[in-house]
Write an enzyme that holds these catalytic residues in place. Structure first.
Site: not given
Ligand code: DAK
Length: 258
Positions: A66, A132, A112, A109
């Site tokens: 997400a 998360e 998921e 997400g």
């Molecule tokens: N959200 C927003 N931007 C993201 C992102 C994300 N999840 N993942 C990556 N990006 C963006 C980065 O911010 C960066 O943007 P700029 O800074 O260049 O503007 C760009 O994508 C490239 O990312 P990185 O520079 O970080 O690239 P790397 O290759 O160094 O790293 C990575 C890749 C995938 C390991 C890293 O980006 C990372 O750790 N990303 C976050 C992964 C994460 O934590 N995912 C889980 C998110 S929480 C719900 C249902 C479901 C959910 C929520 C609510 N309801 C009940 C309503 C779900 C929640 C989630 O998924």
């Protein structure tokens, strides 16, 4: 409807494909993107020319989760009131099979959504995870339930409590994915599976998918009764008569999906 965050096409006869397309954000799932996915998948689902769907991202990222930047500005009540976002992660309303073609990151997400699909084909570079916990939250779109059912409690705990990532090979070993293929082949494998589904009686496909899904919701006795009901529905179809006649006459069945 024209789309900004997804690409929609028909890569083969009877196959509808939706590709997430926010490359700069690694396909992070923001609300407009999810709205578009929802719209495109529902359109394919009600298109008689489509037998199965593929959901994919890019070779680098299926989806990195997400959109954290969007969620950062949201309150608890915002999330409560966007309950429809959760519904959009729930592909149960789709009666046609959906195959996730996953390459690169399938996190949070993103993982998921893949798990909510009916099958997963992964490229060798696919990485599955539920990070998360690093954000002070827990999975909210089915991860604690679907991932646990897929890989078992012990590994699910490790993945969701310590951000243990799974490689494509591990995902295959633990039963999370159907196939792993080289990067330049995984999409073709997904399309080929979708075509195999699309070439069958769509009546039987729909009833089989429905009954398999119930295996997660019911006791064995309830599930067996449900299967029997769907079996009897299939048995009354024109496609049943055609399928059995074609076998006996040693020819290919001509399905009418009736
Ligand atoms: N959200 C927003 N931007 C993201 C992102 C994300 N999840 N993942 C990556 N990006 C963006 C980065 O911010 C960066 O943007 P700029 O800074 O260049 O503007 C760009 O994508 C490239 O990312 P990185 O520079 O970080 O690239 P790397 O290759 O160094 O790293 C990575 C890749 C995938 C390991 C890293 O980006 C990372 O750790 N990303 C976050 C992964 C994460 O934590 N995912 C889980 C998110 S929480 C719900 C249902 C479901 C959910 C929520 C609510 N309801 C009940 C309503 C779900 C929640 C989630 O998924």
């Amino acid at each position: 409807m024209s789309y900004e965050h997804i690409l929609v096409d028909r890569p083969a006869d009877g196959v509808g494909r939706v590709r997430l397309n926010r490359p700069k954000a690694l396909n992070a799932l923001n609300s407009p993107l999810m709205d578009e996915v929802n719209d495109a998948m529902l359109a394919f689902n009600s298109d008689a020319g489509i037998g199965a769907m593929i959901l994919s991202g890019s070779d680098k990222a299926f989806a990195a989760g997400a959109d954290i930047k969007e969620m950062d500005g949201k309150t608890q009540i915002d999330m409560l009131m966007t309950v429809s976002l959760v519904d959009r992660f729930d592909f149960k309303k789709l009666t046609k099979p959906v195959i996730a073609a996953v390459s690169g990151y399938a996190l949070g997400g993103g993982c998921e959504i893949a798990l909510a699909c009916d099958m997963i084909v992964a490229s060798e570079t696919a990485v599955f995870g539920q990070p998360e916990i690093n954000l002070g939250i827990i999975p909210g779109a089915g991860g604690t339930q679907r991932l646990t059912r897929a890989v078992g409690k012990a590994l699910a705990m490790e993945i969701m409590l310590t951000d243990r990532k799974l490689s494509a090979e591990e995902a295959l070993r633990y039963g999370l994915v159907n196939r792993v293929a080289p990067l330049d082949e995984y999409m073709d494998v997904a399309i080929s599976i979708a075509q195999k589904v699309g070439r069958r009686s769509q009546v039987a496909i729909r009833l089989a998918k429905d009954a398999i899904d119930k295996a997660y919701e019911m006791t064995l006795a309830e599930g067996l009764a449900y299967e029997r009901r769907n079996f009897l529905v299939a048995f009354g179809s024109e496609d049943k008569a055609e399928g059995m006649r074609a076998f006996i006459e040693k020819r290919r069945a001509e399905w009418t999906n009736r």
